[in-house]
Write a protein that holds these residues in place. Sequence first.
Motif, PDB file in Angstrom:
ATOM      1  N   GLU A 231       0.818  -1.215   0.000  1.00  0.00           N
ATOM      2  CA  GLU A 231       0.000   0.000   0.000  1.00  0.00           C
ATOM      3  C   GLU A 231       0.854   1.267   0.000  1.00  0.00           C
ATOM      4  OE1 GLU A 231      -0.460  -1.616   4.316  1.00  0.00           O
ATOM      5  OE2 GLU A 231      -0.099  -2.414   2.299  1.00  0.00           O
ATOM      6  N   SER A 234       3.962   2.307  -5.420  1.00  0.00           N
ATOM      7  CA  SER A 234       3.119   2.779  -6.521  1.00  0.00           C
ATOM      8  C   SER A 234       2.887   1.716  -7.587  1.00  0.00           C
ATOM      9  CB  SER A 234       3.748   4.024  -7.161  1.00  0.00           C
ATOM     10  OG  SER A 234       5.002   3.693  -7.734  1.00  0.00           O
ATOM     11  N   ARG A 236      -0.049  -1.481  -8.463  1.00  0.00           N
ATOM     12  CA  ARG A 236      -1.244  -2.247  -8.146  1.00  0.00           C
ATOM     13  C   ARG A 236      -1.112  -3.592  -8.842  1.00  0.00           C
ATOM     14  NH1 ARG A 236      -5.796   2.436  -9.408  1.00  0.00           N
ATOM     15  NH2 ARG A 236      -5.474   3.701  -7.517  1.00  0.00           N
ATOM     16  N   ASP A 266      -0.547  -2.454 -12.633  1.00  0.00           N
ATOM     17  CA  ASP A 266      -0.645  -1.040 -12.989  1.00  0.00           C
ATOM     18  C   ASP A 266       0.404  -0.265 -12.204  1.00  0.00           C
ATOM     19  OD1 ASP A 266      -2.803  -1.364 -14.722  1.00  0.00           O
ATOM     20  OD2 ASP A 266      -4.249  -1.244 -13.085  1.00  0.00           O
ATOM     21  N   PHE A 268       1.911   3.766 -11.183  1.00  0.00           N
ATOM     22  CA  PHE A 268       1.546   5.182 -11.122  1.00  0.00           C
ATOM     23  C   PHE A 268       2.536   6.000 -11.942  1.00  0.00           C
ATOM     24  CE2 PHE A 268       1.320   9.437  -9.228  1.00  0.00           C
ATOM     25  CZ  PHE A 268      -0.051   9.636  -9.229  1.00  0.00           C
ATOM     26  N   CYS A 272       2.481  12.393 -14.361  1.00  0.00           N
ATOM     27  CA  CYS A 272       1.091  12.710 -14.691  1.00  0.00           C
ATOM     28  C   CYS A 272       0.677  14.018 -14.022  1.00  0.00           C
ATOM     29  CB  CYS A 272       0.182  11.571 -14.237  1.00  0.00           C
ATOM     30  SG  CYS A 272      -1.576  11.872 -14.520  1.00  0.00           S
ATOM     31  N   ASN A 276      -7.075  14.164 -11.066  1.00  0.00           N
ATOM     32  CA  ASN A 276      -7.525  12.933 -10.423  1.00  0.00           C
ATOM     33  C   ASN A 276      -6.421  11.887 -10.498  1.00  0.00           C
ATOM     34  OD1 ASN A 276      -8.821  10.700  -9.436  1.00  0.00           O
ATOM     35  ND2 ASN A 276     -10.610  10.859 -10.774  1.00  0.00           N
ATOM     36  N   ASP A 277      -5.892  11.483  -9.335  1.00  0.00           N
ATOM     37  CA  ASP A 277      -4.800  10.514  -9.316  1.00  0.00           C
ATOM     38  C   ASP A 277      -5.194   9.178  -9.931  1.00  0.00           C
ATOM     39  OD1 ASP A 277      -3.110  12.314  -8.199  1.00  0.00           O
ATOM     40  OD2 ASP A 277      -3.165  11.480  -6.176  1.00  0.00           O
ATOM     41  N   ASP A 278      -6.478   8.843  -9.874  1.00  0.00           N
ATOM     42  CA  ASP A 278      -6.918   7.565 -10.440  1.00  0.00           C
ATOM     43  C   ASP A 278      -6.689   7.504 -11.945  1.00  0.00           C
ATOM     44  OD1 ASP A 278      -7.688   6.542  -8.002  1.00  0.00           O
ATOM     45  OD2 ASP A 278      -9.761   7.239  -8.174  1.00  0.00           O
ATOM     46  N   ASP A 279      -6.591   8.667 -12.585  1.00  0.00           N
ATOM     47  CA  ASP A 279      -6.364   8.712 -14.029  1.00  0.00           C
ATOM     48  C   ASP A 279      -4.879   8.642 -14.380  1.00  0.00           C
ATOM     49  OD1 ASP A 279      -9.094   8.972 -14.484  1.00  0.00           O
ATOM     50  OD2 ASP A 279      -9.021  11.166 -14.334  1.00  0.00           O
ATOM     51  N   CYS A 280      -4.021   8.581 -13.367  1.00  0.00           N
ATOM     52  CA  CYS A 280      -2.576   8.590 -13.604  1.00  0.00           C
ATOM     53  C   CYS A 280      -1.954   7.198 -13.541  1.00  0.00           C
ATOM     54  CB  CYS A 280      -1.886   9.505 -12.588  1.00  0.00           C
ATOM     55  SG  CYS A 280      -2.312  11.258 -12.777  1.00  0.00           S
ATOM     56  N   TRP A 281      -2.780   6.174 -13.443  1.00  0.00           N
ATOM     57  CA  TRP A 281      -2.273   4.809 -13.418  1.00  0.00           C
ATOM     58  C   TRP A 281      -2.213   4.261 -14.838  1.00  0.00           C
ATOM     59  CZ3 TRP A 281      -0.523   2.291  -9.069  1.00  0.00           C
ATOM     60  CH2 TRP A 281      -0.765   2.938  -7.857  1.00  0.00           C
TER      61      TRP A 281
END
Length: 357
Positions: A231, A234, A236, A266, A268, A272, A276-281
């Motif tokens: 966790e 960087s 997933r 995935d 990070f 980026c 939105n950090d979720d869009d940087c993966w």
Amino acid sequence: MDNAELRKIIDQYVDDRYYDKDKLLQYLSMHQMVGTEIFDYVDKKSLPGGKQAHSRYLDSDSGYYPLHKESFIDRMPFYFYMPDIDDYHDGGCLDWLFGELRVQEQQLGVYKSLDLLEDFYQDLRYLFYEKKISLKDIFNYTLHQAGHIESGLFTMWVDYLHIRDDYKLESDIMPDRLITEFNRALIAAGKEPEIYNILYDIRDGMFVRNDMRLEFPGIFPCDEDGNPIMEWISLRIKNAKNIFCTCEKSKKGILYVQITPETVIDAFDVQCELENDDDCWVRAYTGPMATEFDYEALKNYRNVLGLKQQEVADAIGANVRTYQKWESGETTPDGTNLLRLMNWLNIPNVHEVTKWK
């Protein structure tokens, strides 16, 4: 401060193999401001074995600016600390000043670097006078943690100790894995932990593949058993057989991922700039069984060309009912039919008609 007290401090922190203590006492007795000439003045120019006193190089360009006498005396332990120069892994004040702080000076400019320099000396005061940490440990702890001089890790250590004091944590003053304990301290303080990124190499990409194992270089926080704390990293990772790493102290290491046909990874993107950090993966790896045929994409390619299902089926030598099942997602074309479809419908690569599960 009288000369007797001053002499006691000089005797405690100044090595007479390298410096003339009498000259130093004389200078400080006669001056209220200590200029940059002080180190050259007290330095013994001829030393056995060709060794030199490192503080002779401290000047306005390299870590020293004129100070009031009281401030100079307060910082004498740092200015005159002599590391064991026969030990490659023993650092000193000048190593830091010629290393990280000089680099930052070049990047940020002289005035900003003076602020950094003052912060550095204030941190040294905190470690030495308040935390009672030895000079050798002060200059060597983070060096041994990272394997090299790293000002960011030094600042992390100081911040960690402040949090430790403020929240009365019972963790070690010099933990074996600083980056791990720092994150635990941040969480205890109600703050967000640091996330450690993989070290991307434009030549080798994000990872190196070795048979059924992917190797990601980076600095990875680990628990007491040496297991990576995912966790705080960087990446997933889904459906991996095993994940482990080489994570000695806070040094650069390798994160190993034993993959399966269904593994998906995935990473990070640190460059980026999206809000939105979720869009940087970004997808770093997809196993062959982690994808499936995209029947909607097949239908879209046919419609773009204005062809009917029967026309496509006839062109590739397939039954129209079989083709209809491909477009509805009931079945998937085999390799031969997929290549024929790609050729007839001008599909540039197989990724255009596959999607992640």
